[in-house]
Design an enzyme around this catalytic site. Structure first.
Site, mmCIF file in Angstrom:
data_model
loop_
_atom_site.group_PDB
_atom_site.id
_atom_site.type_symbol
_atom_site.label_atom_id
_atom_site.label_comp_id
_atom_site.label_asym_id
_atom_site.label_seq_id
_atom_site.Cartn_x
_atom_site.Cartn_y
_atom_site.Cartn_z
ATOM 1 C CG ASP A 13 25.322 42.054 -33.296
ATOM 2 O OD1 ASP A 13 24.101 42.172 -33.393
ATOM 3 O OD2 ASP A 13 25.949 41.057 -33.692
ATOM 4 C CE LYS A 16 22.513 47.918 -37.116
ATOM 5 N NZ LYS A 16 23.638 47.016 -37.175
ATOM 6 C CG HIS A 41 17.894 47.319 -33.533
ATOM 7 N ND1 HIS A 41 19.143 47.356 -34.051
ATOM 8 C CD2 HIS A 41 17.048 47.649 -34.539
ATOM 9 C CE1 HIS A 41 19.065 47.679 -35.331
ATOM 10 N NE2 HIS A 41 17.812 47.851 -35.648
ATOM 11 C CD GLN A 223 21.162 41.875 -40.969
ATOM 12 O OE1 GLN A 223 20.837 42.451 -41.988
ATOM 13 N NE2 GLN A 223 20.270 41.457 -40.097
HETATM 14 P P1 IMP Z 1 21.433 35.341 -41.982
HETATM 15 O O1 IMP Z 1 21.327 36.818 -42.064
HETATM 16 O O2 IMP Z 1 20.503 34.724 -40.948
HETATM 17 O O3 IMP Z 1 21.332 34.650 -43.314
HETATM 18 O O4 IMP Z 1 22.918 34.997 -41.440
HETATM 19 C C1 IMP Z 1 24.056 35.272 -42.225
HETATM 20 C C2 IMP Z 1 25.202 35.803 -41.369
HETATM 21 O O5 IMP Z 1 24.860 37.089 -40.882
HETATM 22 C C3 IMP Z 1 25.506 34.958 -40.123
HETATM 23 O O6 IMP Z 1 26.896 35.016 -39.876
HETATM 24 C C4 IMP Z 1 24.755 35.670 -39.015
HETATM 25 O O7 IMP Z 1 25.307 35.420 -37.746
HETATM 26 C C5 IMP Z 1 24.972 37.105 -39.451
HETATM 27 N N1 IMP Z 1 23.942 38.027 -38.945
HETATM 28 C C6 IMP Z 1 22.678 38.151 -39.370
HETATM 29 N N2 IMP Z 1 22.054 39.132 -38.698
HETATM 30 C C7 IMP Z 1 22.949 39.648 -37.848
HETATM 31 C C8 IMP Z 1 22.903 40.750 -36.914
HETATM 32 O O8 IMP Z 1 21.919 41.458 -36.731
HETATM 33 N N3 IMP Z 1 24.049 40.980 -36.235
HETATM 34 C C9 IMP Z 1 25.164 40.253 -36.435
HETATM 35 N N4 IMP Z 1 25.259 39.243 -37.281
HETATM 36 C C10 IMP Z 1 24.159 38.947 -37.999
#
Ligand code: IMP
Length: 427
Positions: A13, A16, A41, A223
């Site tokens: 976040d 990007k 995004h 991410q």
């Molecule tokens: P998952 O990717 O849904 O398995 O989540 C795993 C961890 O990654 C959690 O803490 C989510 O909040 C975090 N997460 C996943 N995608 C994002 C993103 O695009 N931005 C910020 N945190 C993310």
């Protein structure tokens, strides 16, 4: 060879979308190499705001071919609704390419994600609930479904059977849920095949040929570095490699082809979900950063946890990604503070530690050591060059650059496409 990687240097976040989109006009291919519709995004073009979850943000640049690489996990229903949303607003999405080797997020992967999180209770990861982790788990367990499987019903059925064998045991006997029917899943997956077909391609070949022809290829990480399954704050991470090496495996491009690795760095820090976050604020400053920075998840709608800039993390990102540049975003959000704390080291059990601790236990105990930099009150959103910034803002940027270990080549001073100061060109 103009192959660039653009990735989040913190917990995701960082903005990007804006950075990718800024480059989009001069880039021939924008490639996502990992993650799925857990990413979010926000791209602002003119007075239009686009929220993208799965599609590469280059989809908004007409000359650019957006690519979903083999390392991505794809939920076809989400893909279609994202495409429909863009088509309704007049965006041409016909150039999109999707790797036939990308794995499919099936309905049972989403179920398992939600059920597992509920089962973990207060130990939960705080996932986005989109089935990302379980889909990658199936991939590694070699019971995953790939896009190319949708074109062979017999293979697809066998694979879904294999995947559901164990999962149904778990769902019925451990989680007390109903078993999922193979036939129903196969039918749903097959229903996506025709619409997906025109997009499916051997993206490894396409991208390598493009690089041989000196085309500009931008690899866009979802991410962020600290959410990387290997290099992040495990287990509070996502299930893929957003770090630079992920671009190679997730797109099938060798490391020798990558010429530049740009880390997107927010002028403060945020994170969503559970896990350690040394500079997190629980006071009115944290609330102000959240409010002014609009720190609410694009994908989940959850409030983001907010804190001051953490130079230890930035240095770590430089190291594990081999960053060549930073793109500093959201500097304007810091306007108005008399002084701005910046975390320069941690204190762990009474000792000063300069680098990210290797042990999870230590990181959980890390307390930020702050240096206080003088703030500024002038509006910086109209600044077009570095010298347009007030002296204290310039000094803040220079201090961050020195502490973080790579040059800051661009600065975001507002949400709009043109509210960016370019210092060194990325191309
Ligand atoms: P998952 O990717 O849904 O398995 O989540 C795993 C961890 O990654 C959690 O803490 C989510 O909040 C975090 N997460 C996943 N995608 C994002 C993103 O695009 N931005 C910020 N945190 C993310």
């Amino acid at each position: 060879m103009p192959a660039l990687v653009l990735l989040g240097a913190q917990w995701g976040d960082e903005g990007k979308g804006k950075a990718t989109d800024l480059l989009g006009g001069s880039v021939d291919y924008v490639v996502r190499y990992q993650g799925g519709n857990n990413a979010g995004h926000t791209v602002v073009v003119g007075d239009q705001k686009y929220a993208l979850h799965l599609l590469p943000s280059g989809i908004l640049s007409p000359g650019c071919t957006p690519v979903i690489g083999n390392g991505v996990v794809v939920d076809p229903s989400v893909l279609f609704s994202e495409l429909n949303g863009l088509n309704d607003r007049g965006v041409d999405t016909s150039k999109l390419l999707i790797s036939g080797n990308a794995h499919v997020i099936t309905p049972y992967n989403v179920t398992v994600d939600k059920v597992t999180e509920r089962f973990l209770g207060k130990r939960k990861i705080g996932t986005t609930g989109r089935g990302i982790g379980p889909t990658y788990a199936d991939k590694i367990n070699r019971v995953g479904i790939r896009i190319q499987d949708l074109y062979d019903e017999s293979i697809l059925t066998q694979k879904v059977e294999a995947a559901l064998d164990g999962k149904n045991q778990l769902l019925t006997k451990v989680f007390n849920r109903r078993a999922i029917e193979v036939g129903q899943v196969v039918e749903e997956l097959l229903s996506y095949a025709d619409r997906l077909k025109p997009y499916v391609a051997d993206t490894v070949l396409v991208l390598n040929q493009a690089l041989e022809q000196d085309k500009v290829v931008l690899f866009e990480g979802g991410q962020g570095t600290l959410l990387d399954i290997d290099h992040g704050t495990y287990p509070f991470v996502t299930s893929s490699n957003p770090t630079a090496g992920g671009a190679c495996t997730g797109a099938g491009v060798g490391p020798t082809k990558i010429s530049r690795v740009i880390g997107i760095l927010k002028a403060y820090t945020t994170r969503v979900g559970s896990g350690p976050f040394p500079t997190e604020l629980f006071d009115e400053d944290g609330e102000a950063l959240r409010r002014i920075g609009g720190e609410r998840g694009v994908t989940t709608g959850r409030d983001r946890r907010c804190g001051w800039f953490d130079a230890v993390i930035a240095r770590y990102a430089t190291r594990v990604n081999g960053l060549t540049d930073f793109f500093l975003t959201k500097l304007d959000v810091l306007t108005g503070w008399e002084q701005i704390p910046v975390c320069v080291a941690y204190e762990i059990d009474g000792e000063r530690v300069e680098e990210l601790p290797y042990s999870q236990t230590d990181f959980h105990h890390a307390k930020p050591v702050y240096e206080y930099l003088p703030g500024w009150s002038e509006d910086i959103t109209k600044a077009k060059s570095f010298s347009d910034l007030p002296k204290n803002a310039q000094d803040y940027v220079k201090a961050l650059e020195e502490m973080s270990g790579a040059p800051i080549s661009a600065i975001g001073v507002g949400p709009g496409r043109d509210e960016t100061i370019e210092i060194n060109s990325f191309l």
